[in-house]
Design a protein around this motif. Structure first.
Motif, PDB file in Angstrom:
ATOM      1  N   GLY A  30       0.824  -1.206   0.000  1.00  0.00           N
ATOM      2  CA  GLY A  30       0.000   0.000   0.000  1.00  0.00           C
ATOM      3  C   GLY A  30       0.853   1.249   0.000  1.00  0.00           C
ATOM      4  O   GLY A  30       0.626   2.174  -0.776  1.00  0.00           O
ATOM      5  N   SER A  31       1.859   1.304   0.851  1.00  0.00           N
ATOM      6  CA  SER A  31       2.703   2.488   0.889  1.00  0.00           C
ATOM      7  C   SER A  31       3.547   2.603  -0.377  1.00  0.00           C
ATOM      8  O   SER A  31       3.815   3.696  -0.856  1.00  0.00           O
ATOM      9  CB  SER A  31       3.601   2.464   2.125  1.00  0.00           C
ATOM     10  OG  SER A  31       4.452   1.343   2.088  1.00  0.00           O
ATOM     11  N   THR A  32       3.959   1.480  -0.956  1.00  0.00           N
ATOM     12  CA  THR A  32       4.728   1.511  -2.200  1.00  0.00           C
ATOM     13  C   THR A  32       3.875   2.046  -3.335  1.00  0.00           C
ATOM     14  O   THR A  32       4.326   2.859  -4.137  1.00  0.00           O
ATOM     15  CB  THR A  32       5.242   0.102  -2.558  1.00  0.00           C
ATOM     16  OG1 THR A  32       6.013  -0.378  -1.467  1.00  0.00           O
ATOM     17  CG2 THR A  32       6.077   0.115  -3.814  1.00  0.00           C
ATOM     18  N   GLN A  33       2.621   1.614  -3.382  1.00  0.00           N
ATOM     19  CA  GLN A  33       1.727   2.097  -4.427  1.00  0.00           C
ATOM     20  C   GLN A  33       1.467   3.587  -4.275  1.00  0.00           C
ATOM     21  O   GLN A  33       1.420   4.323  -5.261  1.00  0.00           O
ATOM     22  CB  GLN A  33       0.416   1.319  -4.398  1.00  0.00           C
ATOM     23  CG  GLN A  33       0.570  -0.113  -4.857  1.00  0.00           C
ATOM     24  CD  GLN A  33      -0.702  -0.921  -4.663  1.00  0.00           C
ATOM     25  OE1 GLN A  33      -1.644  -0.460  -4.036  1.00  0.00           O
ATOM     26  NE2 GLN A  33      -0.702  -2.132  -5.180  1.00  0.00           N
ATOM     27  N   MET A  34       1.313   4.035  -3.041  1.00  0.00           N
ATOM     28  CA  MET A  34       1.091   5.463  -2.824  1.00  0.00           C
ATOM     29  C   MET A  34       2.324   6.271  -3.238  1.00  0.00           C
ATOM     30  O   MET A  34       2.209   7.343  -3.826  1.00  0.00           O
ATOM     31  CB  MET A  34       0.743   5.715  -1.351  1.00  0.00           C
ATOM     32  CG  MET A  34      -0.606   5.168  -0.966  1.00  0.00           C
ATOM     33  SD  MET A  34      -0.930   5.262   0.802  1.00  0.00           S
ATOM     34  CE  MET A  34      -1.027   7.009   1.032  1.00  0.00           C
ATOM     35  N   PHE A  35       3.514   5.744  -2.935  1.00  0.00           N
ATOM     36  CA  PHE A  35       4.742   6.438  -3.316  1.00  0.00           C
ATOM     37  C   PHE A  35       4.876   6.502  -4.832  1.00  0.00           C
ATOM     38  O   PHE A  35       5.231   7.544  -5.396  1.00  0.00           O
ATOM     39  CB  PHE A  35       5.958   5.738  -2.707  1.00  0.00           C
ATOM     40  CG  PHE A  35       7.261   6.332  -3.143  1.00  0.00           C
ATOM     41  CD1 PHE A  35       7.672   7.551  -2.650  1.00  0.00           C
ATOM     42  CD2 PHE A  35       8.067   5.682  -4.058  1.00  0.00           C
ATOM     43  CE1 PHE A  35       8.866   8.118  -3.048  1.00  0.00           C
ATOM     44  CE2 PHE A  35       9.261   6.241  -4.460  1.00  0.00           C
ATOM     45  CZ  PHE A  35       9.654   7.456  -3.954  1.00  0.00           C
ATOM     46  N   GLU A  69       2.983  11.258 -10.505  1.00  0.00           N
ATOM     47  CA  GLU A  69       2.234  12.500 -10.657  1.00  0.00           C
ATOM     48  C   GLU A  69       3.174  13.661 -10.872  1.00  0.00           C
ATOM     49  O   GLU A  69       3.064  14.385 -11.844  1.00  0.00           O
ATOM     50  CB  GLU A  69       1.381  12.732  -9.408  1.00  0.00           C
ATOM     51  CG  GLU A  69       0.556  13.982  -9.470  1.00  0.00           C
ATOM     52  CD  GLU A  69      -0.246  14.146  -8.209  1.00  0.00           C
ATOM     53  OE1 GLU A  69      -0.078  15.203  -7.578  1.00  0.00           O
ATOM     54  OE2 GLU A  69      -1.006  13.247  -7.856  1.00  0.00           O
ATOM     55  N   ALA A  80       2.514   6.444  -7.037  1.00  0.00           N
ATOM     56  CA  ALA A  80       1.531   7.394  -7.554  1.00  0.00           C
ATOM     57  C   ALA A  80       2.034   8.820  -7.355  1.00  0.00           C
ATOM     58  O   ALA A  80       1.879   9.666  -8.239  1.00  0.00           O
ATOM     59  CB  ALA A  80       0.191   7.192  -6.859  1.00  0.00           C
ATOM     60  N   PHE A  81       2.648   9.087  -6.224  1.00  0.00           N
ATOM     61  CA  PHE A  81       3.198  10.421  -5.954  1.00  0.00           C
ATOM     62  C   PHE A  81       4.319  10.748  -6.940  1.00  0.00           C
ATOM     63  O   PHE A  81       4.373  11.847  -7.494  1.00  0.00           O
ATOM     64  CB  PHE A  81       3.720  10.485  -4.520  1.00  0.00           C
ATOM     65  CG  PHE A  81       4.482  11.725  -4.213  1.00  0.00           C
ATOM     66  CD1 PHE A  81       3.838  12.929  -4.027  1.00  0.00           C
ATOM     67  CD2 PHE A  81       5.865  11.690  -4.118  1.00  0.00           C
ATOM     68  CE1 PHE A  81       4.548  14.081  -3.746  1.00  0.00           C
ATOM     69  CE2 PHE A  81       6.586  12.834  -3.835  1.00  0.00           C
ATOM     70  CZ  PHE A  81       5.920  14.031  -3.653  1.00  0.00           C
TER      71      PHE A  81
END
Length: 64
Positions: free
Chosen positions: A15-20, A26, A22-23
């Motif tokens: 989850g944190s890897t996916q959020m990173f 972007e 995406a950041f």
């Protein structure tokens, strides 16, 4: 007493890897990626040429 923190061994870092990712994907809106400059490549070529000249000079002095 109930354990309100959830299971201890089921940490999923995806989850944190996916959020990173995406950041990072972007990125800032106004910034565009520039092509890689040829600076490091030119330095590498010059370094190789200098090394060949030094080796040739040492070999010439050794055979003289």
């Amino acid at each position: 007493m109930a354990n309100t923190q959830g299971p201890q061994g089921n940490y999923d870092p995806a989850g944190s890897t996916q959020m990173f990712r995406a950041f990072v994907d972007e990125g800032p809106q106004g910034r565009q990626q520039q092509p890689a400059s040829s600076g490091p490549r030119v330095g590498l070529i010059i370094g190789v040429v200098v090394a060949v000249v030094v080796v040739a000079a040492v070999a010439w002095l050794a055979l003289k």
